[in-house]
Enzyme design. Sequence first.
Site, mmCIF file in Angstrom:
data_model
loop_
_atom_site.group_PDB
_atom_site.id
_atom_site.type_symbol
_atom_site.label_atom_id
_atom_site.label_comp_id
_atom_site.label_asym_id
_atom_site.label_seq_id
_atom_site.Cartn_x
_atom_site.Cartn_y
_atom_site.Cartn_z
ATOM 1 N N ASP A 231 0.871 -1.206 0.040
ATOM 2 C CA ASP A 231 -0.018 -0.011 0.011
ATOM 3 C C ASP A 231 1.034 1.345 -0.112
ATOM 4 O O ASP A 231 1.466 1.571 0.955
ATOM 5 C CB ASP A 231 -1.085 0.141 1.227
ATOM 6 C CG ASP A 231 -1.944 1.095 1.361
ATOM 7 O OD1 ASP A 231 -2.913 1.049 0.444
ATOM 8 O OD2 ASP A 231 -1.458 2.205 1.820
ATOM 9 N N TYR B 60 3.165 9.851 0.844
ATOM 10 C CA TYR B 60 4.062 9.445 1.495
ATOM 11 C C TYR B 60 5.484 9.782 1.034
ATOM 12 O O TYR B 60 6.524 9.506 1.769
ATOM 13 C CB TYR B 60 4.082 7.864 1.594
ATOM 14 C CG TYR B 60 2.692 7.402 2.224
ATOM 15 C CD1 TYR B 60 1.533 8.205 2.821
ATOM 16 C CD2 TYR B 60 2.407 6.117 1.941
ATOM 17 C CE1 TYR B 60 0.414 7.627 3.360
ATOM 18 C CE2 TYR B 60 1.025 5.267 2.346
ATOM 19 C CZ TYR B 60 0.231 6.373 3.056
ATOM 20 O OH TYR B 60 -0.983 5.818 3.475
ATOM 21 N N LYS C 81 -2.366 6.190 -4.109
ATOM 22 C CA LYS C 81 -3.246 7.191 -3.801
ATOM 23 C C LYS C 81 -3.358 8.356 -4.607
ATOM 24 O O LYS C 81 -2.078 9.065 -4.484
ATOM 25 C CB LYS C 81 -3.616 7.446 -2.400
ATOM 26 C CG LYS C 81 -3.602 5.889 -1.659
ATOM 27 C CD LYS C 81 -3.689 6.209 0.031
ATOM 28 C CE LYS C 81 -3.594 5.095 0.759
ATOM 29 N NZ LYS C 81 -2.202 4.410 0.812
ATOM 30 N N HIS D 3 -7.382 9.912 -1.678
ATOM 31 C CA HIS D 3 -6.690 9.835 -0.585
ATOM 32 C C HIS D 3 -7.877 10.340 0.447
ATOM 33 O O HIS D 3 -7.830 10.089 1.678
ATOM 34 C CB HIS D 3 -5.432 10.599 -0.396
ATOM 35 C CG HIS D 3 -4.369 10.023 0.652
ATOM 36 N ND1 HIS D 3 -3.083 9.789 0.516
ATOM 37 C CD2 HIS D 3 -4.595 9.607 2.027
ATOM 38 C CE1 HIS D 3 -2.702 9.149 1.381
ATOM 39 N NE2 HIS D 3 -3.394 9.014 2.405
ATOM 40 N N GLU E 16 6.566 -11.807 11.683
ATOM 41 C CA GLU E 16 5.748 -12.514 12.424
ATOM 42 C C GLU E 16 4.026 -12.279 12.047
ATOM 43 O O GLU E 16 3.160 -13.104 12.175
ATOM 44 C CB GLU E 16 5.808 -11.915 13.876
ATOM 45 C CG GLU E 16 4.748 -12.377 15.076
ATOM 46 C CD GLU E 16 4.728 -11.993 16.173
ATOM 47 O OE1 GLU E 16 5.042 -12.561 17.467
ATOM 48 O OE2 GLU E 16 4.585 -10.617 16.330
#
Length: 301
Positions: free
Chosen positions: A50, A55, A84, A117, A279
């Site tokens: 994503d 960003y 976005k 966005h 994990e």
Amino acid sequence: MDPKGQKVKLNDGHFIPVLGFGTYAPPEVAKRDALEFTPFAIEVGFRHVDCAHAYQNEEQIGQAIRSKIADGTVKREDIFCTSKLWCTSFRPELVRPALEKSLKSLQLDYVDLYIMHYPLALKPGEELYPKDENGKLIADSVDFCRTWEALERCKDAGLAKSIGVSNFNHKQLEKILNKPGLKYKPVCNQVECHPYLNQRKLLDFCKSHDIVLVAYSALGSQRVKGWVNLNHPVLLEDPVLSAIAQKHKKTPALVALRYQIQRGVVVLAKGNNKAWIKENMQKMNFFTKLSFPFHDYDVNF
């Protein structure tokens, strides 16, 4: 349940992996983290990445994806990549150039999902957050339904396989859904969603219209002053969540992610710790259906 292979069908026939790797990071580390952790996330099994223009690290993410394609870890079709459209490019004539800029940065011919966005247009320009002399954001008078029509044209042009929205409430979604001449419904609505803000009403609305809810901040709101009250409780320290985790011999973070998948929500997990990233992917495959006694809570439904 094995998140490596589990996908949700979108209303346009494409499929989205239920567990995605979020790439947002504070500006001072965004580029470094993208180069270090995105390739590792792909190595351990993440196939949903994503991204967003805002960003400011799509070039580094593109390098990471290309490196994993080049070394044979994945093929392009194995990766589900989201980008976005930022609010300063909501004018219809700016939408395709903005997408093409992201594609160039990502070194891709298309994105699997392109989303608005926010449901707010800002003054066009190079600044992400244009402000006036009083420090207030400068809005732009663009009807986001016109922006949506430009996204539809990007889908028709093959630049985006699917199109959706982010941070929309149900009234804003209805405005698009009820728009005369609508060609494609949004396939998703990406919003903050976690046990303290479970968005049940919005989730039910989205499900009723075959729109997938995608959860960001799934481990709780960012602990950033000015964004959240730092005196509020920390989700991963919640006693109920901790008790469930202890019962099933999992971490609270894994239980919080499983909570979303169990509700039919696509969930984004981000991290700047390789052990934690691994994990998230490799220990999510527990089969027991969990009981979550959290209260329903929505903001701006």
